[in-house]
Design a protein around this motif. Sequence first.
Motif, PDB file in Angstrom:
ATOM      1  N   ILE A  89       0.844  -1.185   0.000  1.00 21.65           N
ATOM      2  CA  ILE A  89       0.000   0.000   0.000  1.00 21.65           C
ATOM      3  C   ILE A  89       0.888   1.247   0.000  1.00 21.65           C
ATOM      4  N   HIS A  90       0.278   2.389  -0.303  1.00 24.77           N
ATOM      5  CA  HIS A  90       1.043   3.629  -0.271  1.00 24.77           C
ATOM      6  C   HIS A  90       0.141   4.772   0.142  1.00 24.77           C
ATOM      7  N   LYS A 103      -0.608   5.807  11.185  1.00 21.51           N
ATOM      8  CA  LYS A 103      -1.712   5.174  11.903  1.00 21.51           C
ATOM      9  C   LYS A 103      -2.620   4.427  10.932  1.00 21.51           C
ATOM     10  N   GLN A 104      -2.896   5.044   9.781  1.00 17.18           N
ATOM     11  CA  GLN A 104      -3.738   4.397   8.777  1.00 17.18           C
ATOM     12  C   GLN A 104      -3.080   3.133   8.241  1.00 17.18           C
ATOM     13  N   ILE A 105      -1.783   3.188   8.024  1.00 13.07           N
ATOM     14  CA  ILE A 105      -1.063   1.999   7.553  1.00 13.07           C
ATOM     15  C   ILE A 105      -1.162   0.880   8.582  1.00 13.07           C
ATOM     16  N   SER A 138       0.715   2.976  17.443  1.00 13.74           N
ATOM     17  CA  SER A 138      -0.543   3.423  18.047  1.00 13.74           C
ATOM     18  C   SER A 138      -1.725   2.614  17.540  1.00 13.74           C
ATOM     19  N   ALA A 139      -1.608   2.081  16.323  1.00 15.38           N
ATOM     20  CA  ALA A 139      -2.693   1.276  15.764  1.00 15.38           C
ATOM     21  C   ALA A 139      -2.555  -0.203  16.115  1.00 15.38           C
ATOM     22  N   VAL A 140      -1.324  -0.702  16.105  1.00 12.21           N
ATOM     23  CA  VAL A 140      -1.105  -2.157  16.225  1.00 12.21           C
ATOM     24  C   VAL A 140      -0.642  -2.568  17.611  1.00 12.21           C
TER      25      VAL A 140
END
Length: 379
Positions: A89-90, A103-105, A138-140
């Motif tokens: 993804i990019h 964070k989105q990644i 922060s996401a994972v």
Amino acid sequence: MKAKTIKGNSTTEIKKAFENALEDGFTPTLAIVFLSIKQDRIAISQMLEAKGISIFGATTAGEFIDGEIGEESVVIMLLDIKKEHFKCIHFETGDQQTLDISKQIGQIGLDTFKNPAFIIASGGISTDGEMIIKGIESAVGPKVTIFGGMAGDDFTMTGTYVFTNGHYEITGLVALILDEDKVQIAGLATSGWQPVGTVRTVTKSEGNTVYTIDDEPALDVVIKYMGINKNIDEWKEVIVNVGSEFPMQIQREGSEPVIRAPLFANKTDRSLVCAGSVPQGSKIRFSLAPDFNVIDKVIEECESVKENELPNADALIMFSCKARHLSLGPMVSDEIDSVKNVWGAPMAGFFSYGEMGKSTKGKHEFHNNTCSLVAISEK
């Protein structure tokens, strides 16, 4: 999983090497592409896309396969990893901050795999690499596996890019997300730079910009530390020397210091822009470049990873700071070759402007002046 590496000094040479790699029926699904900004990354990417191959790419400050170092060339690692085990993804930076993009990644990784691991390449010279780590974590969560590097531009400091299928001039991030339940990943980030001199305090900073050290302009402090009297118009040479020979080490309680190297100086306010965050109030020491023993240390740490984490690797990817190339000179080729020989697996890598990886006594972090190695093996 099978891996092959190819190299070339032109699009024509790469196309021929690519054709030769496929002659035995090899059908790669993923290409790790590292190349000079002077190479035609659009033509090379379209060559790979014509075969349905996913692309994870970055421009470089020098590139290599195994111990063979190229300048202004192209190296590609081709992998026949199962398509359901990875996702590319990019994100372009645009109006969003690096932290938000990261964070989105991280969230996309969690939405795709139960246990995602991330290999990241970042375009844009002034990107704060620390924000990439913080955003994904922060996401994972804090135990997430993150390796990667900041793209280069042949050390011209004019503009760096990452690229993937259909997108060839990204100044944001490209991410290779791997299913860690299906692909085993291990690695390390090691430096060898030794702290010297007194402990100093960063008295004013914001993000990755350092304004004052011990209440003196940061640029003046590093010039004074180097013991030279440089005309300010030669600031680029000064910063090259500081970044490669005398980077700052941020002192931290309970963990190893983390290195920060200046990339730019501002002649107006005499501040330094680093590749990663330098919190205000940080205690720092300057460094001396590693000596001849650093390669032995790197090999010892790699052998420990092999013994304790990943006995057999299908492929090796290395993100090595351009400062190591400048400081170690021809020895850097010995370092690359020696690391490859630990596993005996195909290797591709490039000289970067910052690295992500796991230090021997810590978690995955953003580093400067470091050799960051990732070894992968499909289960």
